[in-house]
Design an enzyme around this catalytic site. Structure first.
Site, PDB file in Angstrom:
ATOM      1  N   SER A   1      -6.698  20.045  74.398  1.00 61.65           N
ATOM      2  CA  SER A   1      -5.732  20.683  75.146  1.00 61.65           C
ATOM      3  C   SER A   1      -6.135  20.575  76.625  1.00 61.65           C
ATOM      4  O   SER A   1      -7.187  20.095  76.889  1.00 61.65           O
ATOM      5  CB  SER A   1      -5.849  22.191  74.719  1.00 61.65           C
ATOM      6  OG  SER A   1      -5.511  22.436  73.512  1.00 61.65           O
TER       7      SER A   1
HETATM    8  N1  SAH Z   1      -8.804  23.629  70.365  1.00 57.76           N
HETATM    9  C1  SAH Z   1      -8.828  21.938  70.578  1.00 57.76           C
HETATM   10  C2  SAH Z   1      -7.302  21.607  70.460  1.00 57.76           C
HETATM   11  C3  SAH Z   1      -7.089  21.063  69.382  1.00 57.76           C
HETATM   12  S1  SAH Z   1      -5.365  20.674  69.112  1.00 57.76           S
HETATM   13  C4  SAH Z   1      -9.319  21.653  71.884  1.00 57.76           C
HETATM   14  O1  SAH Z   1     -10.473  22.114  72.332  1.00 57.76           O
HETATM   15  O2  SAH Z   1      -8.687  20.958  72.753  1.00 57.76           O
HETATM   16  C5  SAH Z   1      -4.691  21.717  67.787  1.00 57.76           C
HETATM   17  C6  SAH Z   1      -5.528  21.605  66.340  1.00 57.76           C
HETATM   18  O3  SAH Z   1      -5.168  22.612  65.586  1.00 57.76           O
HETATM   19  C7  SAH Z   1      -5.401  20.344  65.788  1.00 57.76           C
HETATM   20  O4  SAH Z   1      -6.561  19.792  65.438  1.00 57.76           O
HETATM   21  C8  SAH Z   1      -4.573  20.742  64.358  1.00 57.76           C
HETATM   22  O5  SAH Z   1      -4.901  19.762  63.359  1.00 57.76           O
HETATM   23  C9  SAH Z   1      -5.220  22.139  64.309  1.00 57.76           C
HETATM   24  N2  SAH Z   1      -4.298  22.928  63.519  1.00 57.76           N
HETATM   25  C10 SAH Z   1      -2.989  23.076  63.235  1.00 57.76           C
HETATM   26  N3  SAH Z   1      -2.683  23.953  62.298  1.00 57.76           N
HETATM   27  C11 SAH Z   1      -3.754  24.349  61.934  1.00 57.76           C
HETATM   28  C12 SAH Z   1      -4.089  25.416  60.847  1.00 57.76           C
HETATM   29  N4  SAH Z   1      -3.115  26.008  60.288  1.00 57.76           N
HETATM   30  N5  SAH Z   1      -5.510  25.648  60.857  1.00 57.76           N
HETATM   31  C13 SAH Z   1      -6.550  25.088  61.241  1.00 57.76           C
HETATM   32  N6  SAH Z   1      -6.114  24.108  62.482  1.00 57.76           N
HETATM   33  C14 SAH Z   1      -4.889  23.654  62.518  1.00 57.76           C
END
Ligand code: SAH
Length: 275
Positions: free
Chosen positions: A122
């Site tokens: 993000s």
């Molecule tokens: N927190 C991260 C952002 C990752 S993007 C950062 O520090 O930058 C969002 C993530 O959410 C992705 O890896 C995606 O696979 C995950 N995601 C989407 N739906 C989800 C769910 N139901 N449970 C767990 N993770 C999920």
């Protein structure tokens, strides 16, 4: 990438200039609209740093990253994040260590960047903003346990580890769960617990949480997560499909939640199940 010699510490404008030039291939759908709005058109193709071998650029990284990270924090503050504890945490976590080496030079621009499996790390502003909103509780920001849905590469979990006693983070894509473990292991952060699973179900065995952050957008916030908030706890989540809005949901009683909409945002989708 600008090939003029650079002096340290870098001025904010030099970082912003670099940002404009660097929004190439790395820009992903997550914040593409916002990135374009801020930095002009999306170009294609990634320009390597001319004349610097990977080994040499690795050696210069600590100095570069510290100065550029400071500038990132100045920018995040100028975008409206005021919470000093959050800004200090953003300054402490080395964001470039969560990206693959080819993208590390772009780690501090104001954009989401790819981490594989169609997911993104993000953008710094939204990470800071969500944590700030989560912390603004009636308890002076005291956070015992927090839960993050969507670990991705583990960056936000690392930032959270500096504002909460215990951080639980769930990821549904196995290789990303493994990536986060690999990224976080050398940092030896004792208060993060990573879980592989469907975050839409939350983590009832560790509930209640004083704060829950969703790093992926669903059409609504799963009731299971609302039920796992402590009374007075705050959940921050993007909601929507093409048009997404950041919501703050505060649990004010056993069966009572207050939902406030904050600002537009753009996240990858929240999906059920694991893979
Ligand atoms: N927190 C991260 C952002 C990752 S993007 C950062 O520090 O930058 C969002 C993530 O959410 C992705 O890896 C995606 O696979 C995950 N995601 C989407 N739906 C989800 C769910 N139901 N449970 C767990 N993770 C999920």
């Amino acid at each position: 990438m600008n090939d003029k010699p650079r002096r340290f510490p870098l001025s904010l404008s030099s970082v912003v200039e670099q940002t404009k030039a660097a929004t190439g291939k790395a820009v992903t759908p997550q914040t593409a609209t916002r990135n374009v709005a801020r930095h002009g058109s999306v170009q294609h193709g990634h320009t390597p740093v001319a004349g610097i071998s990977p080994a040499a650029s690795e050696r210069t990284t600590p100095l570069v990253s510290e100065a550029v990270r400071k500038a990132m924090v100045v920018r995040v503050a100028s975008q409206g994040v005021r919470d000093a504890k959050v800004l200090a945490a953003m300054e402490a976590v080395q964001r470039h260590l969560f990206m693959e080496p080819a993208l590390a030079s772009q780690a501090y621009i104001d954009a989401s960047l790819p981490i594989g499996h169609h997911q993104t790390i993000s953008q710094p502003y939204i990470v800071a903003r969500m944590i700030e909103v989560m912390r603004a509780n009636r308890n002076g920001g005291v956070m015992k346990r927090v839960l993050e849905i969507g670990t991705g590469c583990g960056y936000q979990a690392a930032v959270l580890s500096l504002v909460a006693d215990e951080v639980y983070s769930i990821e549904r894509i196995k290789p990303l769960h493994e990536l986060a473990k690999t990224n976080l292991r050398p940092m030896r952060i004792a208060n993060i617990r990573l879980h592989y699973g469907d975050g839409m179900l939350g983590l009832p065995q560790a509930a209640p949480f004083d704060g829950i952050i969703l790093a992926a957008a669903g059409m609504e916030v799963p009731q299971a997560l609302l039920d796992q908030l402590s009374i007075g706890g705050r959940l921050v989540a993007p909601v929507g499909a093409r048009h997404q809005v950041l919501h703050l949901i505060e649990r004010v009683g056993k069966t009572e939640w207050v939902d406030t909409t904050l600002e537009d945002c753009h996240f990858v989708p929240l999906r059920p199940g694991t893979m």
